[in-house]
Design a protein around this motif. Structure first.
Motif, mmCIF file in Angstrom:
data_model
loop_
_atom_site.group_PDB
_atom_site.id
_atom_site.type_symbol
_atom_site.label_atom_id
_atom_site.label_comp_id
_atom_site.label_asym_id
_atom_site.label_seq_id
_atom_site.Cartn_x
_atom_site.Cartn_y
_atom_site.Cartn_z
ATOM 1 N N GLN A 214 -18.760 1.673 1.825
ATOM 2 C CA GLN A 214 -17.850 2.196 0.812
ATOM 3 C C GLN A 214 -16.382 2.036 1.200
ATOM 4 O O GLN A 214 -15.496 2.117 0.354
ATOM 5 C CB GLN A 214 -18.163 3.681 0.555
ATOM 6 N N LEU A 250 -16.977 4.673 -6.538
ATOM 7 C CA LEU A 250 -18.227 4.094 -6.051
ATOM 8 C C LEU A 250 -19.201 5.180 -5.588
ATOM 9 O O LEU A 250 -20.410 5.091 -5.838
ATOM 10 C CB LEU A 250 -17.935 3.113 -4.912
ATOM 11 N N GLU A 251 -18.669 6.212 -4.948
ATOM 12 C CA GLU A 251 -19.537 7.294 -4.467
ATOM 13 C C GLU A 251 -20.234 7.993 -5.629
ATOM 14 O O GLU A 251 -21.427 8.317 -5.558
ATOM 15 C CB GLU A 251 -18.709 8.306 -3.661
ATOM 16 N N ARG A 286 -18.599 8.917 5.193
ATOM 17 C CA ARG A 286 -18.086 7.566 4.963
ATOM 18 C C ARG A 286 -18.018 6.794 6.281
ATOM 19 O O ARG A 286 -17.055 6.116 6.585
ATOM 20 C CB ARG A 286 -16.705 7.637 4.300
#
Length: 307
Positions: A214, A250-251, A286
């Motif tokens: 990510q 995106l998450e 992350r």
């Protein structure tokens, strides 16, 4: 191909049914003969006073012609009834039976009356097709049952790894996901996560060693695939909006995909390793070491309807 064991089994059935049929047939023949003899005895007993039988006390030799006509008339009736019995002699003298003959005695008068019958105790050979057919049918039925049992046992003994596993069906017409072995449980996905998930599947299948993080920009090839599927949704009439930015949020997109997979794979958690975008583990969600790529998936694991 017929084996020796099967031939032996059929022969055993044939012997059993032939024995049963033979004994039953023999009993039936005996009963029918006895019944017809008793019937003739009763008829002769009723007619005895009018028969021209010889009488030793009166030196009367009897009327053989009239007696012969009487016997002939009785045999005509027996023939019409397809009886196995024929009356051959009616006499006041004692008679002695030979093979296939029966002698009966009528008492109740001064002199006893002897009746001689010829009897047919033979078995009709064409009827023996019956036990043969019974043997054949029983053999075929048991062979079919045995084949079915063997097939069932083989199916039960197949190792779980060898059994056909369900695959993921993604329907672009309804924007729904379901497993091939359960069409009742369907999960909907919004346009953006749907397009991204389809692109992720196709990209990871073509690049099995790819590492997706990510913190890094999305590969151009992955974005092009997502764009392709979004245009397909437009052509199917699901949206008229412009192409979303698949790099943003995106998450959130991955979370929506995981939530859909959690619901869909609730009863088959072992499939998560194939269809579930991995979450980051350890310190920090992350982590630079974390990849959400579907490293175990192939196109054979997914069927896309409306592609």
């Amino acid at each position: 191909m017929i084996t020796l064991k099967q031939v032996s089994m059929f022969t055993l059935y044939l012997i059993i049914f032939l024995t049963i049929f033979n004994l039953s047939n023999k009993y039936t023949i005996s009963e029918n003969i006895l019944r017809d003899i008793q019937s003739v005895k009763l008829r002769v007993a009723i007619d005895r006073s009018s028969l021209s039988l010889e009488d030793p006390n009166l030196n009367y030799s009897g009327d053989e012609e009239a007696l012969g006509e009487y016997i002939y008339s009785l045999n005509e009736i027996l023939s019409e009834q397809q009886s196995r019995v024929r009356l051959t002699t009616v006499s006041s003298k004692e008679l002695h039976a030979k093979e296939h003959e029966v002698v009966e005695v009528l008492s109740g008068t001064t002199h006893e009356t002897y009746l001689m019958f010829s009897v047919d105790e033979s078995h009709k050979l064409p009827f023996y097709i019956i036990p043969f057919m019974f043997s054949l049918l029983n053999f075929a039925a048991l062979k079919s049952i045995a084949r079915h049992r063997v097939k069932s046992l083989k199916t039960k003994n197949i190792a779980p790894a060898e059994q056909k596993k369900p695959i993921l069906h993604i329907d672009l017409y309804s924007k729904a996901l379901h497993l091939s072995n359960n069409k009742e449980v369907k999960v909907q996905l919004a346009n953006k996560p749907m397009c991204f998930y389809l692109a992720l599947i196709e990209y990871c299948e073509a690049n099995p060693e790819a590492s997706l993080n990510q913190n890094k920009e999305l590969p151009e090839e992955l974005l092009e695939l997502a764009d392709k599927y979004f245009h397909r949704l437009i052509s199917l009439g699901h949206t008229i909006r412009k192409r979303p930015n698949f790099s943003n949020s995106l998450e959130k997109t991955l979370s929506e995909i995981r939530a859909a997979m959690d619901e869909l794979l609730a009863n088959t958690p072992e499939l998560k390793a194939k269809y579930y975008p991995p979450k980051a583990h350890g310190e920090g969600s992350r982590s630079k070491l974390h990849s959400y790529a579907l490293s175990n998936i192939t196109l054979d694991d997914v069927e896309i309807v409306g592609k």
